[in-house]
Every structure is written in C-alpha cells, then in structure tokens.
Enzyme design. Structure first.
Site, short mmCIF file in Angstrom:
data_model
loop_
_atom_site.label_atom_id
_atom_site.label_comp_id
_atom_site.label_asym_id
_atom_site.label_seq_id
_atom_site.Cartn_x
_atom_site.Cartn_y
_atom_site.Cartn_z
N HIS A 221 1.65 4.48 -2.86
CA HIS A 221 1.71 5.94 -2.69
C HIS A 221 3.06 6.47 -3.16
CE1 HIS A 221 -2.02 6.72 -0.61
NE2 HIS A 221 -1.75 5.92 0.40
N HIS B 296 3.54 6.55 -6.86
CA HIS B 296 2.72 7.63 -7.43
C HIS B 296 3.48 8.95 -7.35
CE1 HIS B 296 -1.52 9.71 -7.50
NE2 HIS B 296 -0.94 9.73 -8.68
N HIS C 277 0.83 -1.20 0.00
CA HIS C 277 0.00 0.00 0.00
C HIS C 277 0.87 1.27 0.00
CE1 HIS C 277 -3.69 2.34 1.20
NE2 HIS C 277 -2.75 3.14 1.67
N GLU C 278 1.80 1.32 0.93
CA GLU C 278 2.65 2.52 1.04
C GLU C 278 3.54 2.65 -0.19
OE1 GLU C 278 1.69 4.56 3.07
OE2 GLU C 278 0.56 3.25 4.42
ZN ZN Z 1 -3.06 5.25 1.93
#
Ligand code: ZN
Length: 651
Positions: free
Chosen positions: A447, A450, A443-444
């Site tokens: 980010h 991105h 998940h991290e």
């Molecule tokens: Zn998040």
C-alpha cells in the site's frame, strides 16, 4: 529558498483546534474568491481547490495518526473536538453546487487541452457530485434525500436486531467433558459459578462462538449453537426487502438499471456481466478440488458430516497434517533483519533504496527512511512496528503527503506511515515475528509504495487517491505474495542466534498451511460474492431472496445447509456495512495481484524488466487512470483467473 521536501512531525495539541478553525475559515474565504473568478480554468480554479484539500489533509493526518499510535486522553479530546467542524466543512463543500457547475464549465471549455491526470480529476469530481444527485431536479433530489435517510434507519435497525439477538442467547453446558479440547483461555472465559458448581456459558459472541464451533467436542451443542447463530434476527427479512426496494429506486433515480450497476460506476469492473462471469468462472474451476477436500474431511468423522461439523473436523485435520509450529519459525524472523531484508528485496525488485533518516518522532521505536529511485529522492516512510499500550490494534498504512505539483509548479513529494503491532523488543530480547507478521508487513508496504512512488502531478489522483475500490488491495496483495517465495525469504530468514537460513522444507510447509482447504474457502467467499452481486441486479422480494441464495449454493455449496439457516438475515457486510454489490472486490483484487505476481516470478523475480514496468505503470500512475487500463498496459492482456487458482494451489 527551496522548501523542505517533508513536513516535520510536530504537533501542538493545545493549539491544534484553534489552528484548524482558522484553516477552515481561510478555506471558506478562498473558496468564495475562487467561485468569483469570471473565466475559470484548471489552473486558476481546480488546482487551488485541490491543493486546499491536500493541505487540510496534511494538517489533520498527524493528529489522527497520533490518536491511533499514542492514544491518550489529550489526543482523544482534541480529536473528538476536531471532527464536528471538519465534518461540517466537508458536507458544505460536498453540497456546494457552484463547485459542481464550475467543474462542468471547465470540462466543456478546456477538457481536450488537458492531460490525462487533469481529465481524471475533473471526471471523478463531477462523478462524485452526480452520484449524490447534484444534477437532479428538485423532486427527485428530495426523494433521494428521503431514501438516504430511510436507508440509514434501516441499516441501523438491521444491526440493532442482530446485536440484540446475539446478546439474548446463551447456552449453559454443565459437563466439563463437553468443553474438553477448547483452548484454556476460552474455557476460562466461559466459566460460570452456579450453586457451588462450575458451568460453562457460551454465547453467539466472537470469539467464544467460533471457539466452540472449532474445538467443541459435542455434536449436539455445536448444532444448537449453529442453529441459534444462523437463525438470528428473523425480523431482518422485512428490512432486507425494504432495503432492496429503496436501493433499487435510488440507483434508478441516478440513471442506473440496478444497484449493482450503480456500485461498479466507481469500481474498475467494466460491466455487471464481467463481475458475474468472473465469479462463476472461479466457482466452476474450484468446485472439483473443493469436493476432493471435502472427501478428505469426511474421512475424519464416523457420522455423516453436516454444516456444523466442518469447522471442528477441519481443525483436527489441520493439526494432524498441515499445522506449522509458529514458535519454531519466530527465531528466523527477527524484526530488524526482516525490515532490512525487505528493503534489499524491494531494491532488487524495483530498484528502490531506503536510507535511514535521523528525525525526532512520536516514539523512540519509530523510524523514518527516505526512498530513492535511481539516486533521486522520491518519498519518506515512517515505520512504527511494535505493540504498546497506547496503540490501537491491527496493522495499517496511512498516507500523509501526496506527490503533486502545487499552484506554482513546485514538486511535492509523498510520505506515509506503516503501523503494526509486532512483539516489543527489549534490551535483552529481540522482537521475533510470526510468519503472518512478515506477510502483514509486506502487505502494508505494498500500500505504502503504491502511494509513495507516484509521479502524478495532481494530488487528487496521485498514489492511493482516486484508486478504484476493487483495485485498492491489488498492490498490497501483490507484494504479500512474495513473502512465501523461497528466494525472497532466504534474503532475510536467518536464525537470529546462529545465522542458519530457513530450510526449503520449512518454507514449503508455510505454503501448504496457507493452501489448506483453499478451494473450500474460495467457494465460500464466492457464495457471498455471487449472492450479494446478483441480489442487487434486479428487485428480489420475500421468498425470492432465499431462492436466489439456494440457486447460488448449487454452484458453491458442498454441503447443503439445513433449511433453518437464514444466513442472509445476519449478512451485515452488505445490509449494514458498505459492501453491497461490492463483496466481489476481495477476489477481484486477488486475481490482479496473483496475475502480476506470477508474471514477475516466472521471469525470475529479481532485476526483471517487468518489475520496472510495474513500478512505472501501476505504482507511478496511482489513481490517474482506471486500473483496467493500467493492468492492460502492464501485461498487454486482461487479468486471468487461472493465476489466482495457481496461487491457491487449486487445479
Ligand atoms: Zn490492505
């Protein structure tokens, strides 16, 4: 001489604040000079203005990072001293109408000659000023100020009432039989010695309240706690009324029909109706399976199931049929092998490679890697994954440098930190993760990629900067979905002692556990989202608020809650937090991520053209375009809610 592409991680706590003050002074002077320019254009005004922001962030980020990962009295003090001058400076700039006028003049003169990224910078800046009322006449402007003040008083009162009510309540249980089945740690923290006897004290505070609702064997006490919890702070009803009135007035002063319309101005959702349709479509599709899940749950209880029973019987059902033994998985998720496996996965998905960098960092366990795409250096990432005393809990990504071109057209690369709290490794023992930790890491990383793989030249809309609120979690949830895919897991899920690969059966169990009661869970989230969004669409007062909630529940609630349940009086997310008319964002981003995920999975995950497209469209373009357009460019169509249902095993 060419500059180093990345700022070294060095920070001098002793001189930090005097340097900060110097920088702020320097910025103030620069701003006056910029505003003095007669013929302002993008290059001579906006570019240096934006870079000023970037450099201030770059200077401050190491301090906030250090304060979170190596917290000490020294970092706390420097951090606390830095906040007031920074906030003051931010307010000054945010309220400086000469800057707003400058952006508007440049837009008028030059807009058509500028590229998409520059247009977006101008539009977002002007929008930011106008959403705080910069364009209004004096009268409405004064009123807006008064509303903002009143709003913060009301939200403050709302939380205070909730907190007081939470603290004022206690339930004393005398018989040990009535706490049987609770985790030992919860029993210990509820123990109360009174007149030489052991009693058990439960309150409405987390995690004790949840513990009793999940494991508490007495239906009677569960109901008593539930009643106390869901009827807290009845005086918040009048606060809700006034809050709804002032928010509506504020939205209308700013030119919107409703607060919901105001809310989506900065989000990707194209219209208020599109949000309602989206939520209702999910609710309609999840309803039948939710009903089926409830029927299964009902078989667990001899008596009719009520609102305060679902948590308790769900836990029993989960233990019987869907539980996974986390300890059995840990040996397959040794930290180093997970990280290396994730790098291999990302290489095969996007063609990005990671190379370790030898750099002295804030802790010997922290590591740095350079990212390359097609042999070109693109970014640097810092990983700090293990728990230690001086680190704040949880997991997060923190962006540092942003990809852009400066005033002299020099390219600057991006960098970011990923911080987690995984078990600490020692010389003797490796750090073994839970599967949840693996999901968190993915998940991290979503980010971070991105932010880092941006090719945008304007820092204000590069990477995660300028990305709409309801789209921010798209790339992170997208990547986390892969942590349940057998092909991906088998790249690295190998027993750290004997190399055995995690079996298909064990992977299947992970997915089943994730999807346990997923339709019931989704309906609950949809209830919050629909109620929140509709409540801010027109002015509801008094009983109308309850009626709206009741009508919403007709579509989302499987068990009718008792009439004393006044859930709204405790809905702090929207009445005391920043989620008003925005609660839907969670589900919105989940649909984007599920949809893009399946598009790639259905092509075989690795080495697909779509993987490259995702890199070049979604990741590379960051906040420079609305995610609505980017998503359409990626798949050639609108997002489909069916993908989220499929991801959650619904239908
Ligand atoms: Zn998040």
């Amino acid at each position: 001489m060419s500059k180093q592409p990345f700022i070294p991680f060095e920070i001098n706590l002793e001189t930090f604040n005097s340097e900060l003050l110097e920088k702020l002074e320097h910025n103030r002077k620069t701003l006056i000079q910029l505003l003095d320019i007669k013929e302002k254009d993008y290059q001579n005004f906006i570019k240096p203005f934006e870079m000023m922001d970037e450099r201030l962030d770059q200077f401050f980020t190491p301090l906030s990072h250090l304060n979170s990962v190596n917290n000490s009295e020294a970092t706390q003090k420097v951090y606390a001293d830095a906040l007031p001058p920074l906030t003051e400076y931010g307010t000054e700039v945010g309220q400086n109408l000469a800057i707003y006028e400058a952006f508007k003049i440049i837009k008028e003169r030059e807009y058509n000659r500028l590229n998409q990224e520059q247009k977006r910078v101008i539009d977002l800046n002007i929008q930011g000023f106008e959403l705080s009322g910069a364009h209004l006449d004096l009268g409405p402007k004064e009123r807006l100020k008064a509303i903002n003040l009143r709003k913060s008083e009301l939200t403050n009162e709302f939380s205070q009432n909730l907190l007081d009510a939470t603290n004022a309540y206690e339930l004393i249980i005398e018989d040990a039989k009535d706490v049987e089945g609770l985790p030992q740690s919860d029993i210990e923290s509820s123990k109360l010695e009174k007149d030489g006897k052991t009693h058990y004290r439960f309150t409405l505070q987390m995690p004790l309240y949840i513990a009793y609702m999940t494991y508490g064997p007495s239906k009677h006490y569960r109901e008593e706690l539930y009643r106390a919890y869901t009827s807290r702070a009845p005086q918040n009803a009048t606060i809700i009324d006034e809050l709804l009135r002032v928010k509506m007035e504020m939205a209308q002063l700013l030119g919107f029909k409703s607060y919901s319309e105001y809310s989506i101005a900065t989000k990707m959702a194209p219209s208020t109706q599109s949000v309602i349709d989206f939520l209702e479509e999910l609710a309609t599709n999840a309803h039948q399976q939710g009903q089926e899940e409830l029927e299964v749950l009902k078989t667990m209880s001899k008596e009719p199931l009520e609102s305060f029973d679902t948590g308790y019987y769900s836990e029993i059902l989960k233990k019987e049929k869907y539980d996974i033994d986390e300890e059995a998985y840990r040996p397959y998720f040794e930290q180093n092998s997970v990280v290396e496996g994730m790098f291999i996965f990302l290489h095969r998905l996007f063609g990005v490679s990671f190379r370790a960098v030898d750099e002295k960092l804030w802790d010997e366990k922290a590591t740095a890697y350079d990212l390359y795409v097609d042999e070109k250096l693109r970014a640097r990432i810092y990983l700090d994954l293990e728990a230690r005393e001086s680190k704040r809990g949880g997991a997060w990504m923190h962006n540092w440098q942003s990809h852009c071109r400066d005033e002299n057209n020099h390219e600057q690369l991006a960098s970011s930190f990923i911080v987690c709290n995984f078990p600490a490794s020692t010389k003797e023992n490796p750090s073994l993760l839970r599967h949840d930790d693996v999901v968190t890491l993915f998940h991290e990383m979503g980010h971070a990629l991105h932010h880092m793989l941006s090719t945008v030249d304007e820092n204000g809309v590069s990477g995660v900067n300028g990305v709409e609120w309801d789209a921010v979690e798209f790339p992170s949830q997208f990547l986390e979905n892969f942590a349940y895919e057998p092909e991906v897991l088998k790249l690295f899920a190998k027993h750290h002692e004997n190399g055995e690969v995690l079996s298909d059966i064990m992977i299947e169990k992970l997915v089943r556990a994730k999807n346990f009661q997923s339709a019931m869970g989704m309906l609950r989230q949809l209830e919050f989202s629909l109620f929140d969004f509709k409540l801010h669409l027109s002015l509801y007062q008094g009983d109308e608020v309850q009626h709206l909630l009741d009508r919403t529940r007709e579509k989302t609630s499987l068990i009718k809650p008792p009439s004393y349940n006044k859930f709204q009086n405790g809905f702090a997310h929207i009445f005391a937090g920043g989620y008003a008319a925005g609660y839907y964002s969670y589900k919105w981003a989940e649909v984007l991520s599920a949809d893009a995920f399946f598009a790639i999975v259905d092509q075989g995950i690795f080495d697909t053209k779509l993987g490259k497209d995702y890199l070049n469209i979604i990741l590379a373009k960051g906040g420079s375009q609305s995610m609505q357009e980017l998503f359409n460019d990626l798949l050639g169509r609108e997002p489909q809610t069916q993908s989220l249902l499929r991801l959650n095993g619904i239908g």
